[in-house]
Scaffold this motif. Structure first.
Motif: not given
Length: 312
Positions: A114-126
């Motif tokens: 069982m894996i909890l996967a978390i995603r957070g978006h970022v401004d990839s250029i900054m």
């Protein structure tokens, strides 16, 4: 505001999402989207993370952070069939906050995971300077044990409560929790860093951190090498040499690149005019700003904005 705090403001870490992956047998999944921070918490079982020809063994209670969301694969077996790996990128959008059954009839069989996967978006250029300075992954073992950092135990306890309840303000709390998770992982990494020429070291450097805080906090100011040196209570020559040695480029070159990255963010996310953006990032002339931007990005600011709007 200190330099590290301002940098995390700049990268706009937000829109945190999560899914639970309930895996059985010889399973495999992959992720290949840049511009996002990905973290996995192994709640039960074992897993192997494959990234840039490295294999990292993950045990129950481990957390692994992939700061830039670069291509990686996670498997139950050391010899997976990668072409059958499930792409979990769209699952965050389609089934976020849900449990995904990931089963395979391939042998050998493995214990349930069982894996909890978390995603957070970022401004990839900054975020480019930050991502370039960080390793491909940050692995923290035994996060559920009493020996784990207290900040991590508390953060995960809050996360466990919030992901299992739907209450007002929940999304904002998740964003803050994921931000704290990322920032603390980076701070721990900086504390253990031995490479004195890493950009991250400059963020906490006794002398240079004031200059970086000034650049990131007030990019519109007409900074000179002398002015930045004064922020650090150093002579011009000593400051310039130390900055170049640790950061890898001269102070004004770093300032210009930061201003242009900030301008690209305004072009993508605001309705400000080109002239307003030029002034906001420290250019007194719209023409000078446009020429500098085109040299760096290959497009004028107007062309860059139009191209982004057409592809967004």
């Amino acid at each position: 505001m200190d330099a590290l705090s301002k940098i995390f403001d700049d990268i706009h870490l937000n829109r945190s999402e999560y899914i639970y992956l309930k895996a059985k047998n010889n399973w495999a999944f992959q992720y290949h989207e840049h511009g996002a921070m990905i973290a996995y918490v192994v709640m039960q079982g074992q897993a192997l993370l494959h990234i840039n020809r490295e294999r990292i063994q993950l045990e129950s209670g481990d957390l692994i952070l992939v700061p830039s969301g670069q291509n990686h694969c996670c498997t139950a077996s050391a010899s997976p069939v990668f072409q059958n790996a499930l792409d979990i990128q769209p699952l965050f959008d389609e089934k976020h906050q849900k449990t995904i059954d990931l089963e395979s009839d391939q042998y050998p069989q493995h214990e349930a995971c069982m894996i909890l996967a978390i995603r957070g978006h970022v401004d990839s250029i900054m975020a480019k300077p930050l991502f370039n300075a960080l390793p491909d992954f940050l692995h923290i073992q035994h996060i559920m044990s009493s020996t784990a950092p207290e900040w991590l135990q508390i953060g995960l306890q809050f996360l466990a409560v919030e992901v299992n309840q739907i209450r007002p303000g929940r999304d904002k709390i998740l964003d803050h929790l994921v931000s704290i998770l990322f920032i603390e992982c980076v701070r721990d990494y900086i504390a253990q860093l031995k490479d004195s020429k890493n950009w991250l070291n400059a963020l906490t450097h006794a002398e240079l951190s004031n200059a970086l805080a000034a650049i990131h906090g007030q990019p519109e100011q007409p900074w000179t090498v002398e002015g930045l040196a004064e922020q650090c209570c150093m002579s011009r020559s000593k400051f310039a040499n130390l900055f170049t040695q640790i950061i890898g480029e001269p102070p004004l070159a770093y300032l210009q690149q930061h201003r242009l990255r900030l301008a690209s963010q305004h072009l993508r996310s605001s309705q400000l005019s080109i002239q307003q953006i030029a002034h906001r990032v420290g250019y007194s002339s719209e023409t000078a700003f446009s020429q500098s931007f085109k040299r760096s990005y290959g497009l004028t600011p107007s062309q860059y904005r139009l191209q982004y709007q057409q592809t967004a």
